[in-house]
Design a protein around this motif. Sequence first.
Motif, short mmCIF file in Angstrom:
data_model
loop_
_atom_site.label_atom_id
_atom_site.label_comp_id
_atom_site.label_asym_id
_atom_site.label_seq_id
_atom_site.Cartn_x
_atom_site.Cartn_y
_atom_site.Cartn_z
N CYS A 120 0.83 -1.20 0.00
CA CYS A 120 0.00 0.00 0.00
C CYS A 120 0.87 1.25 0.00
N PRO A 121 0.41 2.32 -0.63
CA PRO A 121 1.15 3.59 -0.58
C PRO A 121 1.42 4.09 0.84
N CYS A 122 0.64 3.61 1.83
CA CYS A 122 0.87 4.04 3.21
C CYS A 122 2.09 3.37 3.83
N GLY A 123 2.65 2.37 3.11
CA GLY A 123 3.85 1.70 3.60
C GLY A 123 3.62 0.29 4.11
N GLU A 124 2.38 -0.08 4.35
CA GLU A 124 2.09 -1.42 4.85
C GLU A 124 1.82 -2.39 3.70
N THR A 125 1.97 -3.67 3.97
CA THR A 125 1.63 -4.73 3.03
C THR A 125 0.41 -5.45 3.58
N PHE A 126 -0.55 -5.76 2.70
CA PHE A 126 -1.76 -6.46 3.15
C PHE A 126 -2.17 -7.48 2.12
N ASN A 127 -3.00 -8.41 2.55
CA ASN A 127 -3.53 -9.46 1.68
C ASN A 127 -4.94 -9.06 1.26
N PRO A 128 -5.19 -8.83 -0.04
CA PRO A 128 -6.50 -8.38 -0.49
C PRO A 128 -7.60 -9.43 -0.34
N ARG A 129 -7.24 -10.66 -0.01
CA ARG A 129 -8.26 -11.70 0.18
C ARG A 129 -8.96 -11.58 1.53
N PHE A 130 -8.37 -10.76 2.41
CA PHE A 130 -8.98 -10.54 3.71
C PHE A 130 -9.71 -9.21 3.69
N HIS A 131 -11.03 -9.29 3.85
CA HIS A 131 -11.90 -8.13 3.72
C HIS A 131 -11.46 -6.98 4.62
N ASP A 132 -11.21 -7.25 5.89
CA ASP A 132 -10.87 -6.18 6.82
C ASP A 132 -9.56 -5.49 6.45
N MET A 135 -10.32 -3.29 3.40
CA MET A 135 -11.09 -2.11 3.79
C MET A 135 -10.19 -1.05 4.41
N ALA A 136 -9.18 -1.47 5.14
CA ALA A 136 -8.29 -0.52 5.81
C ALA A 136 -7.41 0.24 4.81
N HIS A 137 -7.21 -0.33 3.62
CA HIS A 137 -6.25 0.26 2.67
C HIS A 137 -6.86 0.72 1.35
N ILE A 138 -8.11 0.38 1.09
CA ILE A 138 -8.70 0.67 -0.23
C ILE A 138 -8.67 2.16 -0.55
N SER A 139 -8.91 3.02 0.43
CA SER A 139 -8.91 4.46 0.15
C SER A 139 -7.51 4.97 -0.13
N HIS A 140 -6.47 4.35 0.43
CA HIS A 140 -5.10 4.77 0.14
C HIS A 140 -4.75 4.50 -1.33
N ILE A 141 -5.24 3.38 -1.84
CA ILE A 141 -4.89 2.94 -3.20
C ILE A 141 -5.74 3.62 -4.26
N THR A 142 -7.04 3.71 -3.99
CA THR A 142 -7.94 4.21 -5.02
C THR A 142 -8.23 5.70 -4.90
N GLY A 143 -7.91 6.26 -3.74
CA GLY A 143 -8.19 7.70 -3.53
C GLY A 143 -9.64 7.98 -3.24
#
Length: 148
Positions: A120-132, A135-143
């Motif tokens: 993620c642009p915020c610096g964290e790595t996440f697994n998109p298969r996990f909904h939560d 949800m925590a990172h979608i706004s960072h990526i898509t704006g």
Amino acid sequence: MPELTRRRTDDRFEAWEIWYGDVQVGTIAQQDWDPNPERSGVWQWSCGFYPLHRDQCFRGVARDFETARAAFDAAWNVFLPKRTAAEFEASRRDKQWTANKNALWDAGYTEQIRRGEIHCPCGETFNPRFHDQTMAHISHITGRAPGT
């Protein structure tokens, strides 16, 4: 308790989605495209929603819209009492997950979704298969805010 509402899906075809609050629970549509002339103009209906298994849902055909609607209503009266709040919530979560996945695809993250990790642009790595996590990172990526 929500009421059933019907929404036309396309001005070119006779097709309707049936909604129970914010969950699509069925469809009624005329099948003009069928190459078999005996089935052309037949109305198909379905009652159920994903992620329920197919054998928990109902479907059928009718010669006209009113008959299809009556058949849907009869099926709905059997279907709804057997459903739980958790099943409706699972449908909402699946709809949100699909919207998030499509937003990630639109943002160019197709390959990362397949690999199971997104940086993620915020610096964290996440697994998109996990909904939560998504949800925590979608706004960072898509704006944009989740679900919009």
